[in-house]
Design a protein around this motif. Structure first.
Motif, PDB file in Angstrom:
ATOM      1  N   THR A  29      -2.976  -1.188 -13.023  1.00  6.91           N
ATOM      2  CA  THR A  29      -2.255  -1.989 -12.044  1.00  6.91           C
ATOM      3  C   THR A  29      -2.872  -1.750 -10.680  1.00  6.91           C
ATOM      4  O   THR A  29      -3.653  -0.801 -10.499  1.00  6.91           O
ATOM      5  CB  THR A  29      -0.755  -1.632 -12.060  1.00  6.91           C
ATOM      6  OG1 THR A  29      -0.040  -2.451 -11.130  1.00  6.91           O
ATOM      7  CG2 THR A  29      -0.535  -0.166 -11.708  1.00  6.91           C
ATOM      8  N   ASP A  31      -1.238  -1.678  -7.108  1.00 12.05           N
ATOM      9  CA  ASP A  31      -0.446  -0.657  -6.433  1.00 12.05           C
ATOM     10  C   ASP A  31       0.107   0.329  -7.450  1.00 12.05           C
ATOM     11  O   ASP A  31       0.129   0.061  -8.651  1.00 12.05           O
ATOM     12  CB  ASP A  31       0.726  -1.302  -5.687  1.00 12.05           C
ATOM     13  CG  ASP A  31       0.264  -2.085  -4.475  1.00 12.05           C
ATOM     14  OD1 ASP A  31      -0.646  -1.611  -3.789  1.00 12.05           O
ATOM     15  OD2 ASP A  31       0.815  -3.173  -4.237  1.00 12.05           O
ATOM     16  N   ASP A  34       5.817   0.429 -10.019  1.00  4.42           N
ATOM     17  CA  ASP A  34       7.201   0.510  -9.572  1.00  4.42           C
ATOM     18  C   ASP A  34       8.006   1.217 -10.660  1.00  4.42           C
ATOM     19  O   ASP A  34       8.203   0.683 -11.750  1.00  4.42           O
ATOM     20  CB  ASP A  34       7.710  -0.920  -9.334  1.00  4.42           C
ATOM     21  CG  ASP A  34       9.195  -0.996  -9.025  1.00  4.42           C
ATOM     22  OD1 ASP A  34       9.878   0.040  -9.082  1.00  4.42           O
ATOM     23  OD2 ASP A  34       9.675  -2.104  -8.730  1.00  4.42           O
ATOM     24  N   ASP A  94       7.329  -8.030  -1.671  1.00  6.68           N
ATOM     25  CA  ASP A  94       6.784  -6.805  -2.260  1.00  6.68           C
ATOM     26  C   ASP A  94       6.609  -5.735  -1.188  1.00  6.68           C
ATOM     27  O   ASP A  94       5.639  -5.013  -1.164  1.00  6.68           O
ATOM     28  CB  ASP A  94       5.438  -7.126  -2.921  1.00  6.68           C
ATOM     29  CG  ASP A  94       4.946  -5.995  -3.808  1.00  6.68           C
ATOM     30  OD1 ASP A  94       5.770  -5.158  -4.188  1.00  6.68           O
ATOM     31  OD2 ASP A  94       3.739  -5.968  -4.097  1.00  6.68           O
ATOM     32  N   ARG A  98       8.707   2.239  -2.157  1.00  2.07           N
ATOM     33  CA  ARG A  98       9.057   2.994  -3.346  1.00  2.07           C
ATOM     34  C   ARG A  98      10.426   2.561  -3.842  1.00  2.07           C
ATOM     35  O   ARG A  98      11.409   3.279  -3.703  1.00  2.07           O
ATOM     36  CB  ARG A  98       9.068   4.492  -3.025  1.00  2.07           C
ATOM     37  CG  ARG A  98       7.725   5.044  -2.608  1.00  2.07           C
ATOM     38  CD  ARG A  98       6.718   4.995  -3.734  1.00  2.07           C
ATOM     39  NE  ARG A  98       7.259   5.559  -4.946  1.00  2.07           N
ATOM     40  CZ  ARG A  98       7.445   6.860  -5.140  1.00  2.07           C
ATOM     41  NH1 ARG A  98       7.121   7.710  -4.206  1.00  2.07           N
ATOM     42  NH2 ARG A  98       7.939   7.305  -6.268  1.00  2.07           N
ATOM     43  N   ASN A 151       0.712  -7.173 -11.947  1.00  2.00           N
ATOM     44  CA  ASN A 151       0.862  -5.758 -11.631  1.00  2.00           C
ATOM     45  C   ASN A 151       2.154  -5.228 -12.244  1.00  2.00           C
ATOM     46  O   ASN A 151       3.029  -5.998 -12.659  1.00  2.00           O
ATOM     47  CB  ASN A 151       0.883  -5.553 -10.117  1.00  2.00           C
ATOM     48  CG  ASN A 151      -0.448  -5.852  -9.473  1.00  2.00           C
ATOM     49  OD1 ASN A 151      -1.461  -5.250  -9.810  1.00  2.00           O
ATOM     50  ND2 ASN A 151      -0.457  -6.801  -8.542  1.00  2.00           N
ATOM     51  N   THR A 153       5.017  -4.274 -11.228  1.00  2.00           N
ATOM     52  CA  THR A 153       6.052  -4.299 -10.203  1.00  2.00           C
ATOM     53  C   THR A 153       7.085  -5.351 -10.571  1.00  2.00           C
ATOM     54  O   THR A 153       6.793  -6.296 -11.315  1.00  2.00           O
ATOM     55  CB  THR A 153       5.472  -4.639  -8.819  1.00  2.00           C
ATOM     56  OG1 THR A 153       4.913  -5.962  -8.858  1.00  2.00           O
ATOM     57  CG2 THR A 153       4.389  -3.645  -8.416  1.00  2.00           C
ATOM     58  N   ARG A 154       8.287  -5.214 -10.045  1.00  2.00           N
ATOM     59  CA  ARG A 154       9.324  -6.209 -10.325  1.00  2.00           C
ATOM     60  C   ARG A 154       8.971  -7.593  -9.787  1.00  2.00           C
ATOM     61  O   ARG A 154       9.174  -8.595 -10.492  1.00  2.00           O
ATOM     62  CB  ARG A 154      10.662  -5.727  -9.758  1.00  2.00           C
ATOM     63  CG  ARG A 154      11.313  -4.637 -10.606  1.00  2.00           C
ATOM     64  CD  ARG A 154      12.634  -4.198 -10.007  1.00  2.00           C
ATOM     65  NE  ARG A 154      12.433  -3.552  -8.715  1.00  2.00           N
ATOM     66  CZ  ARG A 154      13.403  -3.288  -7.856  1.00  2.00           C
ATOM     67  NH1 ARG A 154      14.641  -3.639  -8.136  1.00  2.00           N
ATOM     68  NH2 ARG A 154      13.147  -2.676  -6.719  1.00  2.00           N
TER      69      ARG A 154
END
Length: 663
Positions: A29, A31, A34, A94, A98, A151, A153-154
């Motif tokens: 991914t 970043d 999450d 985004d 954190r 990615n 992430t949500r």
């Protein structure tokens, strides 16, 4: 998308047979992943958890303990590789740095790696490799491969449209170099990714899986690896744009290339010509699908004004992402026009004559992704990227008939492209063996580098950094024999730059088992764990607060709570004889658990099983034995008649463990 068939579906699914279980996984991914998305969406799907993260009271604790148990079962067999450098502008959906910090504890069992251990690198690929095992010796194991633009992430799954390719392929018993060679650049890409992350051995296990599966027909992989390459080197290993020649359709005519990419970098005329030439085309055969300045996606998409002017000056096409009525064009016949998500997909459609091929990739249309060649023929690539190219039909590209922008001022452009940051702390990794925490990092200014261990309320500073000979990596050790307490991380700081590094738990299995996830009630943890263990091997579980007598799903009392048992004053509401039938039923239930465990053990003797699986089954047997002993003691306080089945089950397990077959 899979095997050339276009479909409209969720990436969060699997094609592995229902009876399969996850043995190992590699995710890449951009970043850092999450944690909330990983815990509440990704892991429940692939680990096939039976409890809900948003449940009330005990259900929530069951979920956390079940997740922790499954992660411990495949401890160090899930690897997530990410990057901290950023090429794309951060989208407004985004911005939470954190959002899942309450789940930091998962990094005790999941290897979180970042690229850049030897040189500057950006990890921008989106790859999932899932190794699916089978409890049945006669059922195949599988390798599931997903290459996409998503990615971990949500926002990537909730508010963005993605493009992806998926294949689930049966594993052969033996590896083959011939099979491995058919995967093209993918094995070499994995090797370079592992080296850059400083843990090549963690990634090589997945390369070995490629040697046991057949590459899908008519499938070609394209990859970028950060570095500085001569033309000779790129001829041998075609990273970046050098690989385009291997995916263009056959023929002698010029190739027409259509591009959808939410981020377009800064191009010069010479770099654009070289990129098009690699694909058998030229800038005047290049089409960019783009949005107008009033489009809702303008806060997410980025096109430098200078690049737009260059495309139009070189007779390339910038096509408006709307139809004649001004409505958005669907990516698929099932794509609703009112879909609020914005497009994060990276797609390259190559057309030569009647032949068409589609590249699904992580690579934006930028020189950072594809490479930038200088005057001396040296090519510089900044990113790890990965894509897959497959043949498609004429109806699989819905953007052939889009109109070109007539007025350049209508095109959504930006005057300045956000520059990619150059981190002082380029790479870091931390581990703990129960006595010492080791932290390795690559920092541009070691003299200004400081570090501090955070373990709950404890703070332990790093005193001395030591340069590893022949390397740009510095290392330090911090003595710590206390307990694991959240947050458990190493904070690094260099001037005004700060990063938090998760610490991987390398303690023994027995020591790790003693550590509870946050939120779990320590006084109830053992009871909850016992019930989860019984459930895993076919027993029933109380779904309400475990310290109360609640009817189970069938309307009866929870397992072991036999109606009429002695109350706290020793009185009994039914005769001793009335316990005979319930005792037999309890014995049947308990021995079913033992037999299910034994059946799993027998199946683990097959060729597909690995040593760690058998060791885990042995440990499960020991835990079941202890759980039945505790149940015998607890049931005996209520009535000795209902305690007997637990004692018999414990005795049976003890015998089976005594003769546990060694590998």
């Amino acid at each position: 998308m899979g095997h050339g068939k276009m479909s409209w579906e969720s990436l969060l699914e699997t094609q592995a047979p229902a009876e399969c279980f996850l043995k190992a996984a590699l995710f890449t991914t951009y970043d850092r992943a999450d944690e909330r998305f990983v815990v509440e969406h990704l892991l429940p799907l692939f680990l096939k958890l039976g409890h809900e993260h948003d449940g009330e009271s005990a259900e929530r604790q069951y979920f956390l303990l079940e997740l922790d148990r499954r992660l411990q079962e495949i401890h160090d067999r899930i690897v997530i590789v990410s990057s901290t450098a950023r090429e794309e502008p951060r989208a407004s959906d985004d911005r939470n740095e954190r959002p899942g910090a309450t789940y930091d504890w998962i990094w005790r069992s999941i290897r979180h790696l970042t690229v850049g251990s030897a040189r500057k690198a950006v990890q921008h690929s989106k790859l999932w490799l899932l190794h699916w095992g089978s409890a049945d010796e006669d059922t195949d194991e599988y390798l599931e491969i997903v290459i996409s633009s998503a990615n971990l992430t949500r926002p990537a799954f909730q508010s963005q449209l993605q493009a992806g390719w998926r294949a689930c392929i049966a594993l052969q018993p033996q590896r083959s170099e011939n099979r491995l060679a058919k995967w093209g650049v993918l094995p070499a890409f994995l090797e370079e990714l592992g080296k850059s992350a400083g843990e090549p051995q963690r990634v090589r296990a997945f390369t070995e899986l490629l040697a046991r599966v057949e590459c899908p027909k008519d499938t070609t992989f394209l990859a970028s690896v950060p570095g500085i390459y001569s033309r000779k080197e790129l001829h041998r290993r075609p990273w970046g744009a050098a690989g385009l020649a291997r995916i263009v359709p056959a023929g002698k005519s010029m190739t027409t290339i259509s591009v959808i990419s939410p981020y377009v970098g800064w191009w010069t005329l010479s770099s654009l010509r070289r990129w098009c030439a690699e694909a058998g085309g030229s800038p005047n055969r290049l089409e960019l699908v783009w949005i107008d300045k009033d489009h809702a996606w303008t806060k997410y998409w980025c096109l430098p004004r200078s690049t737009a002017e260059l495309l139009m000056k070189s007779k390339g096409s910038i096509r408006r992402y709307t139809n004649e009525s001004g409505e958005r064009v669907g990516f698929h016949e099932e794509h609703r026009a009112e879909d609020p998500r914005w497009c994060h997909a990276k797609l390259y459609h190559l057309r030569r004559g009647n032949s068409r091929r589609l590249l699904v990739t992580s690579a934006n249309f930028s020189t950072a992704a594809w490479g930038n060649e200088g005057r001396k023929g040296v090519c510089v690539i900044e990113n790890f990227e990965l894509g897959v190219c497959i043949p498609v039909g004429p109806d699989d590209w819905p953007f052939d008939n889009l109109e070109c922008f007539e007025n350049p001022n209508d095109i959504a452009t930006v005057a300045v492209v956000p520059s990619q940051s150059s981190n002082l702390i380029a790479w870091a990794n931390a581990t703990w063996d129960g006595k010492t925490i080791r932290i390795d990092c690559r920092c541009a200014q070691v003299s200004a580098l400081s570090g501090e261990l955070r373990a709950g309320s404890h703070r332990v500073p790093v005193k001395t950094w030591r340069q590893i000979p022949g390397s740009s990596v510095s290392t330090a050790k911090v003595a710590y024999t206390g307990s694991w307490e959240p947050p458990f991380a190493m904070d690094l700081k260099c001037r005004n730059e700060h990063i938090s590094v998760p610490i991987f738990d390398e303690r023994s299995q027995g020591e790790r088992e003693m550590t509870l996830p946050p939120e779990v009630d320590a006084e109830l943890a053992q009871l909850l764990r016992d019930q989860l263990l019984f459930e895993q091997y076919g027993g029933r579980i109380a779904l309400e607060d475990p310290d109360t007598d609640i009817p189970d799903a069938d309307g009866g009392l929870a397992d072991g709570e036999i109606e009429g048992a002695d109350d706290k004053n020793g009185s009994t509401s039914r005769s001793h004889d009335s316990y005979v039938v319930p005792s037999f039923e309890l014995a049947r239930q308990h021995f079913e658990i033992v037999n299910n465990w034994a059946a799993r053990l027998e199946k683990s003797s097959g060729a597909n099983s690995e040593a760690w699986e058998r060791e885990w089954l042995r440990r499960d047997g020991e835990l079941l034995l202890d759980a039945f002993k505790r149940k015998f003691k607890a049931d005996g306080i209520k009535n000795s008649s209902i305690a007997l089945p637990s004692r018999l089950a414990a005795e049976e397990l003890a015998v089976r463990l005594k003769y546990f077959p060694e590998a």
